[in-house]
Design an enzyme around this catalytic site. Structure first.
Site, PDB file in Angstrom:
ATOM      1  N   CYS A   2       0.829  -1.188   0.000  1.00  0.00           N
ATOM      2  CA  CYS A   2       0.000   0.000   0.000  1.00  0.00           C
ATOM      3  C   CYS A   2       0.870   1.246   0.000  1.00  0.00           C
ATOM      4  O   CYS A   2       2.078   1.184  -0.196  1.00  0.00           O
ATOM      5  CB  CYS A   2      -0.914   0.009   1.230  1.00  0.00           C
ATOM      6  SG  CYS A   2      -1.880  -1.512   1.444  1.00  0.00           S
ATOM      7  N   GLY A 364      14.314 -12.286  -7.244  1.00  0.00           N
ATOM      8  CA  GLY A 364      15.530 -12.884  -6.702  1.00  0.00           C
ATOM      9  C   GLY A 364      16.462 -11.869  -6.076  1.00  0.00           C
ATOM     10  O   GLY A 364      17.628 -12.173  -5.813  1.00  0.00           O
TER      11      GLY A 364
END
Length: 636
Positions: A2, A364
């Site tokens: 958010c 990653g």
């Protein structure tokens, strides 16, 4: 995931205009298109934009505690919230939602500010305690989630998830900090200890701050750090088993979502490892996506396609071309401050691609910093071995002289570019690594500056903050100190800023399982020979993943998510390189109006790059992004 913003009155708790908080939140609506809320009380205003990931129908914010004594704004995810919820419920806590936000409130009411050490995840949050009349601001351990703040002349402090939320407040002055230009040109981004705008701060990663009405703003307090001072014992096989266990747990805990979920897949070791473990844990094909380049030498899309085929993923790919330069203004607005990591462009494009089918994507990021995966780590390890064998006085005399005499040849094959190595061996370990990680060194920066800017800069040098970070590292070796500074300085300032802004710009939540703090703490204790061995970084990680991935994926030369900026600026974008110098000369553009850069030297640098004599692509890209950013910020 958010975004939030707020206003807190440090002095007299005056009323807060809800419309002002709403405007601050509107500026970051992209971070949360699914919900909106504002709450105010004397001396405090809190606003939230929600991207629904868990408990989609519930958990609106700002969220009140069960007893109404605390209010929460939260950006991020708590991956152990179910375990914490069960523990707190057993101690009498009552829950009315199924999400992680309410768990933070209950944890705060049980343990106070110390609750942060119990949270596993990525987060920035604010809790207003109505009884204590205090505001708690917190940022996660590694700085995955951002938090900006600034004191205003009316005695209030404003805070938000992005600088643009603060810029929406009419009381924020838009005055450039001259030292931020020095920092930006050195690193390619404005690090967390500074902001492009005077008076704006970033709460450091792993820090918190408790503000009270009627009291001055305190200094941030560090609540988490990582130590490289200990060495884990055990065989390589045992440590490998522990590593795989930690990675599995980190990946599976981040696969919890009530919305479609996928992964970025570059075809490198890290993203391939995440996808392999996701496929192992998933009953359906993992959704993956990758970006390729129209410069074949830098294109990894074939490797990504191979991994996708091996694990049967639902894979999408897209090509980035020089035409994407037209999106530079979008990048500028995305980051607010100048940001010159050219991989931001493909990162944004891969986020756009992912958002077409998913709302959450695993990446990653973080493994290189934690496990010594960069080429500079391998060099640092090798150079430190040489430094340990030769007295400093002899090193400085012999290698310093050879380095100054050896020609600089950016155009030559890599083995013939020994000048940097020779000069590094004459330096201290810290000085050499700081030089290796910087984008534009002090000598080249000095060529750029006018006398006016040198006066403004004074004796400040951007490298000192990084040197200080290495010096204070809880560490045993030069490699330890380098990785510590990467985790504390480079990672939050560059890598995580890039991923947060690029993903949030398209309302996508990016999760980084390889930055799980337990995994980071484990990696910091590994013996050096399990991090760097045989000229390879990330040795234990690569060796452990051989059960999942082929050797030509694990042990091929590291390529990285690189945009072919050098080629573009010699070809279709050469005109943009010349334009930078021309504007500095005639006073056009934001850089020209600023008057801090030398137009003659700028022109020489641009022509040397275009002709192929030198590679100044990163500097030219820096200047281009700086010019556009100053226009966006409205300060030049």
């Amino acid at each position: 995931m958010c975004g939030f913003a707020g206003i807190f009155h440090l002095e007299t708790p005056k009323p807060v205009d809800p419309a002002r908080v709403e405007r601050m939140c509107d500026a970051i609506a992209h971070r949360g298109p699914d919900g909106f809320g504002v709450w105010t009380a004397p001396g405090i205003g809190m606003g939230h934009r929600r991207l629904s990931i868990i408990d989609i129908a519930g958990s609106p914010q700002p969220m009140a505690s069960t007893d109404g004594r605390a209010m929460l704004l939260f950006n991020g995810e708590i991956y152990n919230y179910r375990e914490l919820r069960a523990e707190l419920a057993a101690q009498g806590a009552v829950f009315h939602t199924d999400g992680d936000s309410e768990v933070i409130l209950a944890a705060y009411q049980r343990w106070g500010a110390d609750c942060v050490s119990r949270l596993s995840g990525m987060f920035a949050f604010a809790i207003y305690d109505l009884d204590a009349r205090s505001l708690l601001l917190v940022r996660d351990r590694l700085g995955v989630k951002p938090l900006f703040l600034a004191e205003l002349s009316d005695g209030s402090l404003i805070f938000g998830s992005e600088l643009k939320a603060l810029m929406a407040h009419p009381g924020l002055r838009r005055e450039i900090d001259p030292l931020a230009v020095e920092d930006y040109l050195a690193w390619g981004y404005v690090p967390d200890h500074r902001s492009m705008l005077k008076g704006v701060e970033k709460l450091p990663a792993g820090h918190l701050m408790i503000l009270k009405h009627g009291a001055p703003k305190p200094a941030p307090r560090e609540w988490w750090d990582v130590s490289f001072a200990e060495r884990r014992k055990g065989s390589a096989a045992d440590l490998s088993a522990e590593l795989i266990h930690l990675m599995r747990d980190a990946v599976t805990s981040r696969m919890v979502a009530d919305v479609p979920l996928g992964a970025f897949l570059s075809g490198g070791v890290d993203s391939s490892s995440v996808v392999a473990l996701m496929a192992e844990a998933s009953n359906s094909p993992v959704k993956t996506c990758s970006i390729g380049f129209d410069v074949k030498a830098l294109d990894e899309s074939d490797y990504a396609r191979r991994i996708a085929e091996q694990f049967g993923t639902d894979h999408q790919s897209r090509i980035v071309s020089p035409n994407d330069f037209e999106a530079v203004d979008h990048l500028t607005a995305m980051f607010d401050e100048p940001f010159a990591d050219a991989s931001a462009l493909p990162t944004w494009r891969v986020c756009q691609l992912a958002r077409e089918t998913v709302t959450v994507a695993l990446s990653g990021d973080g493994a290189d910093e934690a496990f010594a995966g960069y080429r500079r780590h391998v060099f640092q390890h090798g150079e430190d071995r040489v430094r340990g064998m030769i007295p400093a006085g002899l090193r400085q005399g012999v290698f310093g002289t050879l380095g100054r005499l050896y020609p600089k040849a950016d155009w030559a094959p890599r083995p013939l570019r020994a000048k940097t190595t020779l000069l590094n061996l004459a330096r201290t370990s810290e000085e050499a690594y700081t030089d290796a990680i910087s984008v534009t060194g002090p000598a080249l920066r000095d060529r750029l500056y006018t006398e006016e800017y040198r006066r403004l800069r004074g004796d400040y040098r951007a490298e000192q903050a990084f040197l200080d970070c290495m010096a204070r590292a809880p560490a045993r070796s030069g490699l330890d100190r380098a990785q510590y500074a990467d985790l504390k300085f480079w990672l939050p300032g560059d890598i995580l800023t890039k991923v947060d802004r690029a993903s949030m710009a398209v309302s996508l939540e990016a999760r980084e399982p390889l930055l799980d703090h337990r995994l980071i703490e484990f990696a910091a204790t590994l013996p050096e020979n399990l991090r760097v061995a045989g000229g390879q970084g990330k040795w234990l990680l690569k060796d452990s993943m051989r059960r999942y991935l082929p050797d030509d994926i694990l042990f091929r030369p590291k390529q990285g998510f690189v945009t072919p900026i050098a080629q573009w600026l010699r070809g279709p974008l050469a005109g943009e390189a010349r334009k930078i110098a021309a504007q500095a000369k005639d006073g056009g553009g934001a850089l020209g109006r600023l008057g801090w850069l030398n137009p003659i030297n700028l022109n020489e640098i641009a022509e040397a790059h275009i002709s192929g004599l030198s590679d100044h692509s990163r500097l030219l890209w820096q200047l281009l992004m700086l010019d556009r950013s100053l226009v966006h910020l409205g300060i030049a």
